[in-house]
Design a protein around this motif. Structure first.
Motif, short mmCIF file in Angstrom:
data_model
loop_
_atom_site.label_atom_id
_atom_site.label_comp_id
_atom_site.label_asym_id
_atom_site.label_seq_id
_atom_site.Cartn_x
_atom_site.Cartn_y
_atom_site.Cartn_z
N HIS A 76 0.76 -1.27 -0.01
CA HIS A 76 0.08 0.14 0.01
C HIS A 76 0.84 1.21 0.04
N HIS A 116 1.48 5.03 -1.94
CA HIS A 116 1.01 6.11 -2.85
C HIS A 116 2.41 6.73 -3.48
N LYS A 125 -7.99 -2.42 -6.05
CA LYS A 125 -8.19 -1.09 -5.11
C LYS A 125 -9.67 -0.84 -5.20
N HIS A 148 -6.41 0.03 6.69
CA HIS A 148 -6.73 1.18 7.69
C HIS A 148 -7.59 0.33 8.84
N ASP A 183 0.97 2.69 3.78
CA ASP A 183 0.00 3.91 3.26
C ASP A 183 0.97 5.14 3.09
ZN LIG Z 1 -3.88 4.63 0.99
#
Ligand SMILES: [Zn+2]
Length: 457
Positions: A59, A61, A143, A244, A316
């Motif tokens: 995960h 970005h 996703k 999350h 994340d």
């Molecule tokens: Zn994310």
């Protein structure tokens, strides 16, 4: 070329052992008794270090294409190398958002040219007719974002948001047919909408209000979405991965779903462990939002990680510029949400291990072994003969202070600036090649390879 890591305590089959690691080209050729490796090998001195499998962060970005003022695939994977991550999976909230086979092809070409570590990419399961064809391009997961931003257009653009139950049901049916796993950001948009309206009506757009909005009702925005997703997974047979995880009830739902035989996995992200207190929000505002995680939830998350109810730790990693964060002091809804973390997450976990928050076997499983297993990367995530030589040498004892100066991202800041921790990544190898050595990125863009699932789906 044969390389030999000598003198390290090597994490094998759940514990540390005094072994030497023989690397033949890109693979681990053997784990041998100290001093019994080939004499003509190039020696890497691991004395005083532990050797663990390279992290697999599903995960991340990366921001490229589309948001390269924040980050690009080179700066992102430099941080991965420094942070002990040897495989990353990128996320689809890019420009263009990754929704089609053409989008996916283009993104994978960018990784092939630029990535220092191995990679895969999670496209959005948004266009039903694209879901099955993208499975043939070597992806490991899809996703879905149940969240669409209000007050800003990024990082959760409307183009890839899905929260209508019928749309989710159809997408999960389509993903189920591929045999791949669907990663979902759980979020109850309808509840968010009414709660934030109340704060706005009162003229409060502060970071504290934003945090409390997301955490309203002891976590209903996440809990209702998680319950829905698990029920849809049960109905459709779609393998589900909840990103999350941050509430007590999500953890109970994961536990109960597994007991029923529903194939659902869950991940925690660094900000839920090391940031996200109201005191952090008071001090750093939007810089630490992600989310407000009240203390009783955070304690439950740590316990669930140790117990194994939570499967993995993903970063994340979500870089944004200072300008995109600073606006949050006056309007937290306009600030881009998310926190960078891939460079520091593993050292922070080693530090947490010293504090008794997590055991080493669980740490390695959360960071490397479980994500590789869950997403079908059978040559990743473990130190064993035949595995890719993705190896991290960690100095568990070195104390150091994280500073903004050490940040390898374009953004030049970290929410961990000023934190002194015990535990540092000394060396990272991706398929036998050094990518990070003693504080320097030595990996070359283009070294990374597409890590496709090796298991039959
Ligand atoms: Zn994310």
């Amino acid at each position: 070329m044969t390389r030999l890591i000598t003198g390290a305590d090597v994490f094998v089959e759940g514990r540390l052992r005094p072994l030497d690691v023989v690397i033949d080209g890109e693979h681990i050729a053997g784990l041998v008794n100290r001093g019994t490796g080939p004499s003509d090998a190039e020696v890497i001195d691991g004395t005083g270090r532990i050797a663990i499998p390279g992290g697999v962060d599903v995960h991340v970005h990366t921001r490229e294409p589309g948001y390269t003022h924040k980050e690009d695939l080179i700066t992102c994977t430099r941080q991965a190398a420094a942070g002990g991550y040897t495989t990353i999976f990128g996320m689809p909230n890019l420009d263009p958002p990754t929704m089609t086979t053409d989008d996916l092809d283009a993104v994978l070409d960018l990784y092939a040219a630029k990535s220092i570590v191995d990679y895969n990419h999670n496209p959005a399961a948004k266009l039903l007719d694209q879901i099955s064809p993208m499975a043939e391009q070597g992806i490991a997961a899809y996703k879905i974002y149940m969240v669409v931003d209000t007050g800003r257009s990024y990082p959760h653009p409307a183009a890839i948001g899905v929260h209508d139950h019928g749309d989710l049901y159809q997408a999960m049916q389509a993903v189920a047919e591929t045999g791949l796993r669907l990663m979902v950001h759980p979020h109850d948009q309808a509840i968010m909408d009414v709660v934030e309206q109340a704060y706005w009506a009162a003229g409060d757009r502060s970071p504290q209000a934003y945090g409390k909005t997301l955490a309203v009702g002891d976590g209903i925005i996440w809990d209702t979405a998680t319950a829905l997703l698990i029920r849809l997974a049960e109905a459709t047979g779609c393998k589900l991965h909840i990103v999350h995880v941050q509430t007590t009830r999500q953890i109970e739902m994961l536990r109960q779903a597994r007991a029923k035989g529903i194939d659902v996995t869950g991940e925690v992200n660094h900000w839920a462990l090391f940031l996200g207190r109201m005191s952090d929000i008071d001090e750093q505002g939007s810089y630490v939002l992600s989310y407000y995680v009240p203390d009783h939830h955070r304690e439950a998350v740590w316990a669930a990680m140790e117990e194994g109810v939570v499967d993995m730790l993903s970063s994340d990693h979500a870089p944004h510029t200072r300008e995109e964060k600073e606006i949050g002091w006056t309007d937290a809804w306009a600030a881009h949400t998310g926190t960078p973390g891939i460079q520091y997450q593993l050292p922070l976990m080693i530090d947490a291990m010293h504090q008794g928050r997590i055991s080493l076997p669980r740490l390695v499983d959360l960071v490397a072994t479980a994500p590789a297993r869950v997403f079908g990367l059978d040559r990743k995530g473990t130190l064993a003969p035949g595995s890719d030589a993705d190896i991290v040498l960690v100095d568990t004892e070195r104390e150091w202070t994280i500073t903004n100066d050490s940040v390898l991202s374009k953004i030049g800041w970290t929410p961990y600036d000023g934190r002194t921790i015990r535990g540092a990544v000394d060396r990272t190898l991706v398929r036998g090649t050094d990518v990070w050595v003693d504080g320097e990125v030595v990996g070359e863009p283009g070294h990374g390879k597409h890590a496709t699932p090796t298991r039959e789906r």
